[in-house]
Design a protein around this motif. Sequence first.
Motif, PDB file in Angstrom:
ATOM      1  N   ASP A 228      37.550  25.689  35.225  1.00 30.50           N
ATOM      2  CA  ASP A 228      36.570  24.990  36.055  1.00 30.50           C
ATOM      3  C   ASP A 228      36.146  25.801  37.280  1.00 30.50           C
ATOM      4  O   ASP A 228      34.976  25.746  37.684  1.00 30.50           O
ATOM      5  N   LEU A 229      37.081  26.518  37.883  1.00 29.21           N
ATOM      6  CA  LEU A 229      36.807  27.154  39.177  1.00 29.21           C
ATOM      7  C   LEU A 229      36.892  28.675  39.158  1.00 29.21           C
ATOM      8  O   LEU A 229      36.680  29.309  40.184  1.00 29.21           O
ATOM      9  N   GLY A 230      37.204  29.251  38.003  1.00 26.02           N
ATOM     10  CA  GLY A 230      37.355  30.699  37.941  1.00 26.02           C
ATOM     11  C   GLY A 230      36.099  31.457  38.340  1.00 26.02           C
ATOM     12  O   GLY A 230      36.162  32.463  39.066  1.00 26.02           O
TER      13      GLY A 230
ATOM     14  N   HIS B 116      42.240  36.061  40.480  1.00 24.76           N
ATOM     15  CA  HIS B 116      41.972  37.098  39.488  1.00 24.76           C
ATOM     16  C   HIS B 116      42.852  38.313  39.768  1.00 24.76           C
ATOM     17  O   HIS B 116      42.874  38.846  40.877  1.00 24.76           O
ATOM     18  N   GLU B 117      43.569  38.735  38.744  1.00 24.76           N
ATOM     19  CA  GLU B 117      44.553  39.804  38.915  1.00 24.76           C
ATOM     20  C   GLU B 117      43.918  41.111  39.372  1.00 24.76           C
ATOM     21  O   GLU B 117      44.522  41.874  40.132  1.00 24.76           O
ATOM     22  N   GLU B 118      42.696  41.390  38.939  1.00 22.80           N
ATOM     23  CA  GLU B 118      42.054  42.665  39.265  1.00 22.80           C
ATOM     24  C   GLU B 118      41.110  42.548  40.454  1.00 22.80           C
ATOM     25  O   GLU B 118      41.112  43.393  41.356  1.00 22.80           O
ATOM     26  N   VAL B 119      40.316  41.487  40.512  1.00 19.18           N
ATOM     27  CA  VAL B 119      39.329  41.349  41.581  1.00 19.18           C
ATOM     28  C   VAL B 119      40.001  40.963  42.894  1.00 19.18           C
ATOM     29  O   VAL B 119      39.762  41.580  43.939  1.00 19.18           O
ATOM     30  N   PHE B 120      40.840  39.946  42.860  1.00 25.80           N
ATOM     31  CA  PHE B 120      41.570  39.526  44.062  1.00 25.80           C
ATOM     32  C   PHE B 120      42.736  40.481  44.336  1.00 25.80           C
ATOM     33  O   PHE B 120      43.022  40.817  45.490  1.00 25.80           O
ATOM     34  N   GLY B 121      43.407  40.878  43.262  1.00 27.16           N
ATOM     35  CA  GLY B 121      44.522  41.813  43.369  1.00 27.16           C
ATOM     36  C   GLY B 121      45.864  41.119  43.237  1.00 27.16           C
ATOM     37  O   GLY B 121      46.109  40.091  43.886  1.00 27.16           O
TER      38      GLY B 121
END
Length: 412
Positions: free
Chosen positions: A156-158, A182-187
């Motif tokens: 819903d919120l990704g 997000h593992e890559e975008v947020f880290g």
Amino acid sequence: MTRAILLVLDSVGCGAAADAADYGDVGADTLGHIAEACAAGRADREGLRQGLLRLPHLDALGLGGALRLSTGRVPPGFSLPPATASWGFGIERSNGKDTPSGHWELAGTPVDIPWGYFPTKNPCFPPAFVATLLAEAGLTGILGNCHASGTNIIDDLGEAHLRTGWPICYTSVDSVLQIAAHEEVFGLDRLYDLCRIARRLCDPLRIGRVIARPFVGVSQADFRRTPHRKDFAVPPPPGTLFERAAEANRSIVSIGKTGDIFAHRHTGTELKGADNDGNLDHLLDALDTVADGGLMVANLVDFDSDHGHRRDAAGYAACLERFDDRVPELLARLRRDDLLVITADHGNDPTFRGTDHTREHVPILAHCTARGPMSIGRRDSFADVGASLAAHLGLAPTATGSSWLARPASRA
């Protein structure tokens, strides 16, 4: 000397506890209802599984007997053959129905203090808590701020998370704060750092766990959680099985999310696989290397996280059958004097309402060739598991619990 292995099948409960009404869980029965769904064809899925629930190796160890003792009935697909292991069931004494309380009690230290919980209203997190979290983490906002299913809220919120850079924060009926990013975008490291801040802020609220829930993907169509989940739990009470083993300078191996659950207190070498099979592989490797007197504890979480919370009876049944297929491999690695205990920490009935854990009994299967089958029966605290493992290893007794090994041996 001898070794001890505790294998926790996360959420594989076996019938509603006497106090289930206090938790809204009257009628829950994870294993029983999965077996009934399979028998009725409601857990058939093309390319995955069909027909009766088939757990022949667990059944031979005594699982059918444990289920009858717990609920008064033998579910479809189970039988009552002469058990090759000891069997019984355990009743949780701790408050709640969460992973830490279940595991801590299994290790000999029930939780007698009340957990803190976030209210069911939306938004659910206290404004002062959110403001401090944002300030300390250098964020301008969060998404979610509600009770939600972990898989649904990412769907819903990704995409909003990818647009805003705001983490997705949510909770459940358990004492938990979950943060998805997000593992890559947020880290990944940034997510872990954020959870460490949240852990400190949750301490005054008596929240049991803060869980990092990393995911990948570019849209709702392909978002998926990764294996890099990390739990930030409050420390367990003193006197656990781990602590007793560490005091005696024994080898300790913790597999899966076990180290996280015990806040890395006396958890020795920590190994984490990507899934149940990966964690079983780690356990098999440990069985080949851990010296006499050693303690191995493994958590298999896929039953709970991938199928229980998603109310996926077919997937849960297939996951159980996959584990059962590997039981002979596990038994073949045991030494004659090793004690293997297979149990669970709570229930998560995939046929039940909602998406949360269920307050249930747990099965207890104990295999030791040198000891032979013994009567376990009804155990009025999960802590009896930790007490029995400590007795088997010749350790100082755990903080609470009564060992079934102290009883005269009898045919189970």
